[in-house]
Design a protein around this motif. Structure first.
Motif, PDB file in Angstrom:
ATOM      1  N   UNK A   1      -6.918 -29.573   0.948  1.00 14.96           N
ATOM      2  CA  UNK A   1      -7.237 -30.731   1.790  1.00 14.96           C
ATOM      3  C   UNK A   1      -5.951 -31.202   2.461  1.00 14.96           C
ATOM      4  N   UNK A   2      -5.955 -31.461   3.761  1.00 19.54           N
ATOM      5  CA  UNK A   2      -7.129 -31.534   4.646  1.00 19.54           C
ATOM      6  C   UNK A   2      -7.367 -30.280   5.493  1.00 19.54           C
ATOM      7  N   UNK A   3      -6.504 -29.273   5.398  1.00 18.11           N
ATOM      8  CA  UNK A   3      -6.588 -28.171   6.360  1.00 18.11           C
ATOM      9  C   UNK A   3      -7.862 -27.330   6.223  1.00 18.11           C
ATOM     10  N   UNK A   4      -8.410 -27.211   5.004  1.00 19.62           N
ATOM     11  CA  UNK A   4      -9.592 -26.355   4.822  1.00 19.62           C
ATOM     12  C   UNK A   4     -10.903 -27.119   4.866  1.00 19.62           C
ATOM     13  N   UNK A   5     -10.877 -28.403   4.598  1.00 21.87           N
ATOM     14  CA  UNK A   5     -12.116 -29.172   4.583  1.00 21.87           C
ATOM     15  C   UNK A   5     -11.831 -30.647   4.429  1.00 21.87           C
ATOM     16  N   UNK A   6     -12.799 -31.457   4.828  1.00 26.37           N
ATOM     17  CA  UNK A   6     -12.623 -32.915   4.796  1.00 26.37           C
ATOM     18  C   UNK A   6     -13.532 -33.583   3.768  1.00 26.37           C
ATOM     19  N   UNK A   7     -14.438 -32.809   3.144  1.00 32.29           N
ATOM     20  CA  UNK A   7     -15.351 -33.385   2.158  1.00 32.29           C
ATOM     21  C   UNK A   7     -15.288 -32.571   0.869  1.00 32.29           C
ATOM     22  N   UNK A   8     -15.777 -33.170  -0.222  1.00 34.09           N
ATOM     23  CA  UNK A   8     -15.792 -32.453  -1.502  1.00 34.09           C
ATOM     24  C   UNK A   8     -16.673 -31.213  -1.413  1.00 34.09           C
ATOM     25  N   UNK A   9     -17.827 -31.331  -0.737  1.00 32.07           N
ATOM     26  CA  UNK A   9     -18.743 -30.189  -0.628  1.00 32.07           C
ATOM     27  C   UNK A   9     -18.069 -29.030   0.100  1.00 32.07           C
ATOM     28  N   UNK A  10     -17.373 -29.320   1.190  1.00 31.15           N
ATOM     29  CA  UNK A  10     -16.683 -28.262   1.943  1.00 31.15           C
ATOM     30  C   UNK A  10     -15.594 -27.624   1.104  1.00 31.15           C
ATOM     31  N   UNK A  11     -14.804 -28.429   0.438  1.00 30.99           N
ATOM     32  CA  UNK A  11     -13.678 -27.900  -0.339  1.00 30.99           C
ATOM     33  C   UNK A  11     -14.158 -27.043  -1.510  1.00 30.99           C
ATOM     34  N   UNK A  12     -15.213 -27.500  -2.197  1.00 32.91           N
ATOM     35  CA  UNK A  12     -15.747 -26.723  -3.314  1.00 32.91           C
ATOM     36  C   UNK A  12     -16.359 -25.410  -2.820  1.00 32.91           C
ATOM     37  N   UNK A  13     -17.075 -25.464  -1.714  1.00 32.02           N
ATOM     38  CA  UNK A  13     -17.695 -24.265  -1.157  1.00 32.02           C
ATOM     39  C   UNK A  13     -16.631 -23.258  -0.739  1.00 32.02           C
ATOM     40  N   UNK A  14     -15.566 -23.744  -0.137  1.00 32.19           N
ATOM     41  CA  UNK A  14     -14.518 -22.841   0.332  1.00 32.19           C
ATOM     42  C   UNK A  14     -13.719 -22.250  -0.827  1.00 32.19           C
ATOM     43  N   UNK A  15     -13.469 -23.048  -1.854  1.00 29.91           N
ATOM     44  CA  UNK A  15     -12.803 -22.511  -3.043  1.00 29.91           C
ATOM     45  C   UNK A  15     -13.673 -21.456  -3.710  1.00 29.91           C
ATOM     46  N   UNK A  16     -14.982 -21.704  -3.743  1.00 28.47           N
ATOM     47  CA  UNK A  16     -15.921 -20.740  -4.321  1.00 28.47           C
ATOM     48  C   UNK A  16     -15.940 -19.439  -3.518  1.00 28.47           C
ATOM     49  N   UNK A  17     -15.907 -19.557  -2.194  1.00 26.91           N
ATOM     50  CA  UNK A  17     -15.870 -18.362  -1.343  1.00 26.91           C
ATOM     51  C   UNK A  17     -14.614 -17.548  -1.610  1.00 26.91           C
ATOM     52  N   UNK A  18     -13.471 -18.228  -1.680  1.00 27.14           N
ATOM     53  CA  UNK A  18     -12.205 -17.539  -1.942  1.00 27.14           C
ATOM     54  C   UNK A  18     -12.206 -16.890  -3.326  1.00 27.14           C
ATOM     55  N   UNK A  19     -12.810 -17.589  -4.309  1.00 28.86           N
ATOM     56  CA  UNK A  19     -12.865 -17.027  -5.665  1.00 28.86           C
ATOM     57  C   UNK A  19     -13.687 -15.744  -5.694  1.00 28.86           C
ATOM     58  N   UNK A  20     -14.843 -15.742  -5.023  1.00 29.39           N
ATOM     59  CA  UNK A  20     -15.678 -14.541  -5.013  1.00 29.39           C
ATOM     60  C   UNK A  20     -15.006 -13.396  -4.256  1.00 29.39           C
ATOM     61  N   UNK A  21     -14.227 -13.722  -3.233  1.00 36.23           N
ATOM     62  CA  UNK A  21     -13.453 -12.684  -2.543  1.00 36.23           C
ATOM     63  C   UNK A  21     -12.411 -12.086  -3.495  1.00 36.23           C
ATOM     64  N   UNK A  22     -11.758 -12.935  -4.277  1.00 32.53           N
ATOM     65  CA  UNK A  22     -10.741 -12.443  -5.208  1.00 32.53           C
ATOM     66  C   UNK A  22     -11.358 -11.604  -6.319  1.00 32.53           C
ATOM     67  N   UNK A  23     -12.607 -11.933  -6.704  1.00 32.36           N
ATOM     68  CA  UNK A  23     -13.285 -11.183  -7.765  1.00 32.36           C
ATOM     69  C   UNK A  23     -13.545  -9.739  -7.339  1.00 32.36           C
ATOM     70  N   UNK A  24     -13.735  -9.516  -6.039  1.00 36.23           N
ATOM     71  CA  UNK A  24     -13.970  -8.164  -5.539  1.00 36.23           C
ATOM     72  C   UNK A  24     -12.748  -7.269  -5.732  1.00 36.23           C
ATOM     73  N   UNK A  25     -11.575  -7.875  -5.811  1.00 33.24           N
ATOM     74  CA  UNK A  25     -10.348  -7.096  -5.931  1.00 33.24           C
ATOM     75  C   UNK A  25     -10.092  -6.655  -7.363  1.00 33.24           C
ATOM     76  N   UNK A  26     -10.768  -7.266  -8.297  1.00 33.94           N
ATOM     77  CA  UNK A  26     -10.696  -6.935  -9.725  1.00 33.94           C
ATOM     78  C   UNK A  26      -9.301  -7.218 -10.290  1.00 33.94           C
ATOM     79  N   UNK A  27      -9.277  -7.538 -11.578  1.00 30.29           N
ATOM     80  CA  UNK A  27      -8.010  -7.901 -12.191  1.00 30.29           C
ATOM     81  C   UNK A  27      -7.634  -9.304 -11.773  1.00 30.29           C
TER      82      UNK A  27
END
Length: 561
Positions: free
Chosen positions: A260-286
């Motif tokens: 915050x604030x560069x990625x999102x301005x609300x809790x819903x946006x920030x949580x959704x974006x962190x979740x997206x980044x986490x699932x992207x990182x999970x694809x890389x394994x380890x």
């Protein structure tokens, strides 16, 4: 007490002040009366016990001089206000000298006198505090929970205070629960929570939001600082946790970060974006962490468009269709079946791959509706072919683990077959090797019931999933579909050819039929015929075809499949 009305309707024989005091003395609640100078006029026995003073000793003495803490608790201000307005009031106060929560009901009774009724509500306040704690605390670890994290984020946003949301997900936690039980899983989470908490510095917060997920809130926003901090988290999960005398468990973790604030301005946006980044990182394994970035935002926006269309349910009007790929006897060229594949020509996004929209349908809970629409498309064609040509090929449809693990699955399939008058023996369920379904009794029950009606059960992509042999051991299987990875190695990778020979031998021993997927060359076809795998499917014969094109090319021929 007997009362009489006079001619005007007024009550006669009304209570005098002494009567009232005698009644109040017998009340279960504490009661006292103050004069206009706040000196005690009367105090009953219950009030004496709660205040720890003899009532007779207090009469005539000033309340604020005898109980100065009551001034700080707000009672003097309350009584003065009541004398001024004449309006009764109720307050809850904490009376520190006695360690009690009290509910105080006070009213003016003439000449500036205040009558006060109060009782101990400590038990209720403790229960309220307990409920409040449960609302914001995770029972297992004692850490703040998701609700607490959201409130803290809203506080930071209101203050316009930059911060990062670090979503920390432990890999393979489900496997720990499956292998060693939920008690071991709980023990592991408690230990990891203690380790993660030890990494906090002033201003950092860690919360547990799910089985194996934690959220860190930190005012670190520099990528280098975040990288160093998260590496310390990875070290903690890499160190084994002893579950018993003979068993220890360690895991990697996947982390996504939004800021915050560069990625999102609300809790819903920030949580959704962190979740997206986490699932992207999970694809890389380890153990891996990723910061949310604009490219992820593009993908997230795309995903939301697809989700919106799925929730609309207007599949027919939104470009969703099906194609079929013929399955042939490689030696005779005879048609032995078709595999149904979903396609989506989205009006806004263009051609969508099933590898993109099927997982989104699963996540959103819309996979059942989507599959029913697909079945309606292909089974309607099947009914028409049967009526026009007198026969129809076996129709295979890929079924996800989410559908198989649904108690409605068997009933839905049978209802669809009856609706379109398709014999169950002309229908085939293809299951992909999802490790989650191996331990599901409901999946096993659904497959057994389908098979008892004559429906064929096939394993798709055999050999590349979690454990093909586990499927053959645990599930009622009629057919094995060899993954194209092994077929593509024919003539180039000796091990692939050896594995193919082993699969053919295994299928014969288990009395399972075979289909080799992804056959693209004459060499591949010849090798498969030599080792005894006659069922083939792939571009060497035909790409997936629109139903009308398939009908024109294959259906006029006499079918014996």
């Amino acid at each position: 007490m007997k009362r009489h009305r006079n001619a005007g309707g007024d009550l006669s024989g009304s209570l005098d002040e002494q009567d009232a005091i005698r009644i109040m003395s017998g009340l279960a609640s504490a009661f006292y009366v103050l004069d206009k100078q706040s000196d005690f006029i009367y105090i009953n026995e219950k009030a004496s016990r709660l205040l720890g003073r003899e009532g007779e000793q207090l009469v005539g003495k000033n309340a604020w001089a005898e109980f100065p803490y009551a001034v700080n608790a707000g009672l003097k201000e309350m009584y003065d206000r009541i004398r001024k307005t004449g309006i009764a009031e109720t307050e809850e106060i904490y009376y520190r000298p006695a360690g009690l929560w009290l509910q105080v009901d006070a009213q003016e009774i003439g000449d500036g006198r205040i009558a006060v009724l109060f009782h101990d509500i400590s038990r209720y306040k403790e229960a309220e505090a307990r409920l409040e704690m449960l609302a914001f605390k995770d029972d297992l670890t004692g850490l703040p929970n998701r609700r607490s994290a959201i409130e803290k984020m809203e506080e930071y946003i209101k203050e316009a205070n930059p911060f990062s949301v670090v979503l920390f997900d432990i890999d393979s936690f489900r496997q720990l629960n499956d292998l060693h039980g939920h008690e071991s899983g709980d023990h592991y989470i408690r230990q990891i929570a203690k380790r993660l908490k030890s990494l906090l510095q002033v201003g950092d917060v860690v919360t547990r939001i799910g089985g194996d997920e934690f959220i860190f809130l930190t005012h670190r926003t520099d990528p280098h600082d975040l990288n160093q901090w998260i590496k310390e988290m990875f070290k903690q999960t890499a160190i084994s946790v002893r579950l018993s005398d003979n068993v220890s468990f360690s895991a990697s973790a996947s982390v996504g970060v939004s800021r915050y604030p560069e990625d999102g301005k609300t809790t819903a946006e920030l949580l959704s974006m962190a979740d997206t980044a986490m699932h992207e990182s999970k694809k890389k394994r380890g153990s891996c962490f990723l910061l949310f970035h604009d490219e992820m935002k593009t993908r997230l926006d795309r995903k939301r468009v697809i989700e919106d269309e799925l929730f609309s349910g207007e599949f027919k009007n939104k470009g969703f269709s099906c194609v079929v790929q013929p399955q042939l006897d490689g030696k005779s060229g005879r048609l032995i079946g078709i595999e149904t594949l979903s396609r989506w020509n989205h009006p806004e996004l263009g051609i969508l791959s099933p590898y993109e929209f099927i997982p989104i349908a699963e996540e959103s809970g819309k996979i059942r509706e989507l599959t029913i629409h697909l079945l309606n498309l292909v089974l309607a064609e099947g009914k028409r072919w049967a009526e026009k040509y007198g026969s129809l090929p076996r129709i295979a449809v890929n079924v996800t683990s989410h559908l198989l693990d649904d108690k409605r699955f068997y009933g839905t399939v049978m209802r669809m077959l009856r609706k379109w008058n398709i014999p169950p023996e002309r229908f085939e369920i293809e299951i992909t090797e999802w490790k989650e379904i191996l331990s599901s009794d409901l999946v096993l029950s659904n497959l057994r019931k389908c098979r008892s009606q004559g429906i064929t059960v096939a394993i798709d992509d055999f050999g590349t999933g979690f454990s093909g042999l586990s499927y053959l051991t645990n599930f009622p299987v009629d057919k094995i579909k060899i993954d194209q990875f092994f077929v593509s190695g024919i003539g180039m990778i000796g091990k692939s050819e050896a594995i193919l020979k082993s699969i053919v031998s295994l299928a014969k021993g288990l009395d399972c039929s075979l289909i080799a997927e992804g056959v693209e060359t004459e060499e591949q076809l010849r090798f498969l015929m030599e080792i005894g795998c006659r069922g083939v499917q792939g571009y060497y014969f035909d790409a997936p075809l629109a139903p009308a094109e398939f009908e024109k090319k294959y259906m006029p021929a006499s079918l014996s499949c």
